[in-house]
Design an enzyme around this catalytic site. Structure first.
Site, PDB file in Angstrom:
ATOM      1  CG  HIS A 126     -34.876  55.157  59.729  1.00  0.00           C
ATOM      2  ND1 HIS A 126     -35.860  55.562  58.835  1.00  0.00           N
ATOM      3  CD2 HIS A 126     -35.435  55.244  60.967  1.00  0.00           C
ATOM      4  CE1 HIS A 126     -36.953  55.880  59.507  1.00  0.00           C
ATOM      5  NE2 HIS A 126     -36.723  55.689  60.799  1.00  0.00           N
ATOM      6  CG  HIS A 141     -39.630  48.165  63.156  1.00  0.00           C
ATOM      7  ND1 HIS A 141     -39.723  48.666  64.437  1.00  0.00           N
ATOM      8  CD2 HIS A 141     -40.234  49.080  62.349  1.00  0.00           C
ATOM      9  CE1 HIS A 141     -40.361  49.820  64.406  1.00  0.00           C
ATOM     10  NE2 HIS A 141     -40.677  50.107  63.147  1.00  0.00           N
TER      11      HIS A 141
END
Length: 179
Positions: free
Chosen positions: A37, A120
């Site tokens: 995620h 990220h």
């Protein structure tokens, strides 16, 4: 007390591609692909009332679908690497969505996030015996990372149990973004 955070889910096909990067680094605890995620705002452990208030306030977010582009691989921690991640391009819509989540958390009385938002997707957490050299070698062997773009139609409120290495994560609620 639930441990919660907001984020963007990674499409299944892309999770499968990213999972192929796993391996080759002894000091890594690889994330499970279903737990990939992009965190927008880590909240942490909160009481049920605060968690419910956050869940309700997130419905007020009115943003358009976001294009997310993965641009390469990197590591956090410098000489003492802590994690390996897939870099995500900082776009204005992504940064605005994250800023809106930060405002909501401040509205419910949480302290501001002390770290700068660096979008990220974490692939692995690294043990203390990870060296900058071993991580640099791992990254160099995967230097031909192909950029990928996907459209995010929603964001989610996730919960997790406190554990070593992160996960498993559970989507508590999904919030659609406008088309």
């Amino acid at each position: 007390m639930p441990r919660i955070f907001t984020g963007l889910e990674v499409p299944e096909a892309l999770r499968e591609d990213l999972a192929r990067l796993r391996g080759g680094l002894m000091s890594a605890r690889w994330m499970e692909p279903e737990d990939y995620h992009l965190t927008l705002r880590f909240v942490g452990d909160v009481d049920e009332r605060t968690a419910n208030e956050i869940a309700d306030l997130l419905y007020a977010v009115r943003k358009r679908s976001i294009e997310v582009t993965l641009t390469g691989l990197g590591a956090f921690g410098g000489d003492r690497p802590r994690s390996i991640f897939v870099q995500v391009r900082q776009t204005q819509p992504l940064m605005e969505l994250q800023a809106e989540h930060e405002r909501i958390m401040r509205r419910v009385g949480l302290s501001p996030e002390p770290r700068k938002f660096v979008p990220h997707i974490t692939l692995a957490r690294l043990s203390r015996d990870a060296t900058a050299r071993s991580v640099a070698d791992w990254l160099a062997l995967r230097g031909l990372f192909m950029s990928r773009t996907f459209i995010v139609p929603s964001f989610a409120l996730f919960s997790s149990k406190e554990s070593v290495g992160g996960g498993p994560y559970l989507v508590e609620e999904t919030y659609p973004l406008a088309a």
